[in-house]
Design an enzyme around this catalytic site. Structure first.
Site, mmCIF file in Angstrom:
data_model
loop_
_atom_site.group_PDB
_atom_site.id
_atom_site.type_symbol
_atom_site.label_atom_id
_atom_site.label_comp_id
_atom_site.label_asym_id
_atom_site.label_seq_id
_atom_site.Cartn_x
_atom_site.Cartn_y
_atom_site.Cartn_z
ATOM 1 N N CYS A 1 -0.670 -19.079 9.815
ATOM 2 C CA CYS A 1 -0.324 -19.350 8.413
ATOM 3 C C CYS A 1 0.136 -20.785 8.187
ATOM 4 O O CYS A 1 0.225 -21.234 7.052
ATOM 5 C CB CYS A 1 0.733 -18.366 7.942
ATOM 6 S SG CYS A 1 0.135 -16.672 8.013
ATOM 7 N N HIS B 1 4.540 -20.786 1.753
ATOM 8 C CA HIS B 1 3.510 -19.848 2.220
ATOM 9 C C HIS B 1 3.748 -18.503 1.544
ATOM 10 O O HIS B 1 4.890 -18.054 1.406
ATOM 11 C CB HIS B 1 3.609 -19.721 3.741
ATOM 12 C CG HIS B 1 2.761 -18.623 4.304
ATOM 13 N ND1 HIS B 1 1.426 -18.512 4.011
ATOM 14 C CD2 HIS B 1 3.073 -17.577 5.126
ATOM 15 C CE1 HIS B 1 0.944 -17.446 4.636
ATOM 16 N NE2 HIS B 1 1.919 -16.856 5.306
ATOM 17 N N ASN C 1 -1.492 -12.278 1.155
ATOM 18 C CA ASN C 1 -1.322 -13.323 2.167
ATOM 19 C C ASN C 1 -2.710 -13.727 2.692
ATOM 20 O O ASN C 1 -3.347 -12.959 3.411
ATOM 21 C CB ASN C 1 -0.448 -12.779 3.309
ATOM 22 C CG ASN C 1 -0.169 -13.811 4.378
ATOM 23 O OD1 ASN C 1 -0.814 -14.857 4.432
ATOM 24 N ND2 ASN C 1 0.787 -13.522 5.243
HETATM 25 O O1 UT7 Z 1 2.260 -14.744 7.171
HETATM 26 C C1 UT7 Z 1 2.688 -14.715 8.481
HETATM 27 C C2 UT7 Z 1 4.097 -14.327 8.596
HETATM 28 N N1 UT7 Z 1 4.271 -12.974 8.169
HETATM 29 C C3 UT7 Z 1 5.315 -12.657 7.425
HETATM 30 O O2 UT7 Z 1 6.088 -13.506 7.057
HETATM 31 C C4 UT7 Z 1 5.560 -11.191 7.123
HETATM 32 C C5 UT7 Z 1 6.988 -10.815 7.424
HETATM 33 N N2 UT7 Z 1 7.284 -9.410 7.281
HETATM 34 C C6 UT7 Z 1 7.233 -8.755 6.085
HETATM 35 O O3 UT7 Z 1 6.848 -9.306 5.071
HETATM 36 C C7 UT7 Z 1 7.741 -7.344 6.036
HETATM 37 O O4 UT7 Z 1 8.406 -7.052 7.238
HETATM 38 C C8 UT7 Z 1 6.631 -6.288 5.785
HETATM 39 C C9 UT7 Z 1 6.111 -6.383 4.375
HETATM 40 C C10 UT7 Z 1 5.490 -6.493 6.795
HETATM 41 C C11 UT7 Z 1 7.207 -4.876 5.975
HETATM 42 O O5 UT7 Z 1 8.320 -4.691 5.101
HETATM 43 P P1 UT7 Z 1 9.702 -4.146 5.672
HETATM 44 O O6 UT7 Z 1 10.596 -4.009 4.528
HETATM 45 O O7 UT7 Z 1 10.119 -5.073 6.792
HETATM 46 O O8 UT7 Z 1 9.320 -2.722 6.187
HETATM 47 P P2 UT7 Z 1 9.433 -2.118 7.653
HETATM 48 O O9 UT7 Z 1 8.353 -2.658 8.527
HETATM 49 O O10 UT7 Z 1 10.835 -2.251 8.151
HETATM 50 O O11 UT7 Z 1 9.165 -0.593 7.339
HETATM 51 C C12 UT7 Z 1 10.044 0.157 6.500
HETATM 52 C C13 UT7 Z 1 9.423 1.511 6.258
HETATM 53 C C14 UT7 Z 1 8.893 2.160 7.541
HETATM 54 O O12 UT7 Z 1 9.113 3.544 7.443
HETATM 55 P P3 UT7 Z 1 10.346 4.227 8.221
HETATM 56 O O13 UT7 Z 1 10.176 3.892 9.660
HETATM 57 O O14 UT7 Z 1 11.566 3.618 7.614
HETATM 58 O O15 UT7 Z 1 10.159 5.677 7.908
HETATM 59 C C15 UT7 Z 1 7.426 1.902 7.491
HETATM 60 O O16 UT7 Z 1 6.671 2.855 8.186
HETATM 61 O O17 UT7 Z 1 8.285 1.359 5.406
HETATM 62 C C16 UT7 Z 1 7.166 2.004 6.021
HETATM 63 N N3 UT7 Z 1 5.954 1.288 5.602
HETATM 64 C C17 UT7 Z 1 5.271 1.631 4.512
HETATM 65 N N4 UT7 Z 1 5.444 2.589 3.594
HETATM 66 C C18 UT7 Z 1 4.545 2.656 2.586
HETATM 67 C C19 UT7 Z 1 5.364 0.227 6.211
HETATM 68 N N5 UT7 Z 1 4.277 -0.124 5.505
HETATM 69 C C20 UT7 Z 1 4.197 0.723 4.464
HETATM 70 C C21 UT7 Z 1 3.286 0.862 3.389
HETATM 71 N N6 UT7 Z 1 3.504 1.826 2.484
HETATM 72 N N7 UT7 Z 1 2.239 0.037 3.240
#
Ligand code: UT7
Length: 329
Positions: free
Chosen positions: A116, A256, A286
Site C-alpha cells: 500500500c 492511504h 482499499n
Molecule cells: O492497506 C494495508 C493495511 N491494512 C490495513 O490498514 C487494515 C487494518 N485492519 C483493519 O482495517 C481492520 O482490522 C479490519 C477491517 C480488517 C477488521 O476490523 P476489526 O474491527 O479489526 O475486526 P476483527 O478482525 O477484530 O473482527 C471482529 C469480529 C470478528 O468476530 P468475533 O471473533 O468477534 O466473533 C470477525 O470474525 O468481526 C468479525 N468479522 C466480520 N463480521 C462481519 C470480520 N470480518 C467480518 C465481516 N462481516 N466482513
C-alpha cells in the site's frame, strides 16, 4: 539558482465499471452492510471484469488520460515507475507492459513492490531522478487488481479491497513547487501479519500452494490496524516538525484508504480536521497502491497551486511513510 524539485504537473485515474456493493457481498459471505460500513467505511468497490484484463490495463487507462490531459507526447516520457503488488505476471514488470501497450518507447520502466506504500515509494524514487536533472517527464503509476488475489469466501478480506489505478506526471520545477521531502520506512517483521505467501521462490505455485490458498492475501487485521495508526500519525508529525510547519500550514492530508477508522484516528492524533482530509474509501475500498493517486484525482478541483499537502501510506512489509508536496497545478 533555485533547487530543482519534482513537481506533479498532472494527475489522472481509472476505476473499472463493475460495482461490488455491500449488498452484493451480503449474498456472497456472512456479512452485513452495517458491519462493513461501521468497521471500514466502505460502501462499494470497483472490480475489473473481463477475459485477459489485468493490472496493466487499468494502468494504461490512467496513463493515457494523463498524457492527453497534460499534452505530453509518447516520445517525451523518459521514465515510468509502477507501484503494484498485483503485477500482470511475476516478470516482466507491469510498468514495462504499460509502456508497450501505450507505445512509450523512450522510457526505462520498472515496478516498485511496497504494497500500500507502493505509490509513495515510487513517487519518491521518481522525484530523485527529476531532481538530479537526468529525467524530465516521469510517470508514476499506482495500480492494483486486488480482486485477483482475494478469496471471495473470506469475509475478513473480501469486503475491504477493490481494483483501480492512478497516475501522476512529474516534471522539473525551479520555483519551489513540487515534492519537498519524504520520510519512508519499512520493517520486515510486519510480513507475518499481511502477506501473500504463494507464487514466490519460497512457495512456488504447486498443488500444495493452491490447496492451502497461499495465492490469496492474508491479513491479521488488528495488529495491522494498530501499526497503521501509530506509524502514519508519527511519520506525518515527524515531517511537519522537520519542516517547522504547523497543521494550519497543511491544506490537505492525503492518507492511504484502508479503513475510515484508521483515517479518522490518524487525523485525530495529528490534530488535523477531517474537512481537510481526503477520503474516497466509501466508493473504491482499499485499492492498495492506487489509493493515493485516486484521492488526488478525485480532489483535483479542490486543490490550489501552492497548497501544502501531505501524503501518507502504510502497508504490507510493513512499509510506511509521508511525503510533503507544494501543489503545482
Ligand atoms: O492497506 C494495508 C493495511 N491494512 C490495513 O490498514 C487494515 C487494518 N485492519 C483493519 O482495517 C481492520 O482490522 C479490519 C477491517 C480488517 C477488521 O476490523 P476489526 O474491527 O479489526 O475486526 P476483527 O478482525 O477484530 O473482527 C471482529 C469480529 C470478528 O468476530 P468475533 O471473533 O468477534 O466473533 C470477525 O470474525 O468481526 C468479525 N468479522 C466480520 N463480521 C462481519 C470480520 N470480518 C467480518 C465481516 N462481516 N466482513
Amino acid at each position: 539558482m533555485a533547487k530543482k524539485l519534482a513537481a506533479i504537473t498532472g494527475v489522472h485515474g481509472y476505476v473499472p465499471d463493475f460495482v461490488l456493493s455491500n449488498a452484493l457481498l451480503e449474498e456472497m459471505v456472512d456479512t452485513t452492510d452495517e458491519w462493513i460500513t461501521t468497521r471500514t467505511g466502505i460502501k462499494e468497490r470497483r472490480i475489473q471484469k473481463g477475459e485477459g484484463l489485468a493490472t496493466s490495463d487499468m494502468g494504461v487507462e490512467a496513463v493515457k488520460g494523463l498524457l492527453e490531459k497534460t499534452g505530453t507526447s509518447l516520445d517525451e516520457v523518459d521514465m515510468v515507475i509502477c507501484g503494484t503488488v498485483t503485477g500482470d505476471m511475476a516478470f516482466p514488470d507491469t510498468a514495462n507492459i504499460i509502456c508497450d501497450k501505450i507505445g512509450i518507447r523512450n522510457a526505462f520502466s520498472f515496478d516498485v513492490n511496497a504494497a500500500c506504500s507502493g505509490f509513495l515509494f515510487a513517487l519518491t524514487t521518481a522525484a530523485k531522478f527529476v531532481e538530479s536533472g537526468t529525467h524530465k517527464k516521469v510517470i508514476v503509476v499506482g495500480a492494483d487488481k486486488m480482486s485477483s488475489i482475494i478469496d471471495y469466501t473470506d469475509r475478513t478480506t473480501c469486503v475491504i479491497f477493490g481494483d483501480g489505478a492512478g497516475a501522476v506526471l512529474l516534471e522539473p520545477s525551479e520555483d519551489g513547487y513540487g515534492i519537498q521531502d519524504s520520510i519512508l520506512k519499512s520493517n520486515g517483521e510486519g510480513r507475518h501479519y499481511l502477506h501473500q505467501k504463494g507464487g514466490g521462490s519460497l512457495n512456488p505455485a504447486s498443488k500444495k500452494s493452491l490447496d492451502e490458498k497461499m495465492h490469496y492475501i492474508y491479513q491479521n487485521g488488528r495488529p495491522v490496524f494498530k501499526a497503521a495508526v501509530s506509524s502514519m500519525s508519527s511519520v506525518v508529525m515527524e515531517l511537519i516538525e522537520k519542516h517547522n510547519l504547523t497543521k494550519e500550514d497543511i491544506k490537505w492530508l492525503v492518507p492511504h484508504q484502508a479503513n475510515i477508522r484508521i483515517i479518522e484516528t490518524v487525523a485525530k492524533m495529528a490534530d488535523f480536521p477531517m474537512e481537510r482530509v481526503m477520503v474516497n474509501i466509501q466508493k473504491y475500498g482499499n485499492t492498495t497502491a492506487a489509493t493515493l493517486p485516486l484521492c488526488l484525482w478525485d480532489y483535483e478541483s479542490k486543490m490550489e497551486k501552492g497548497d501544502n499537502i501531505i501524503l501518507t501510506a502504510f502497508g504490507g512489509g510493513f512499509t510506511w511513510g509521508a511525503t510533503l508536496i507544494k501543489w503545482s497545478i
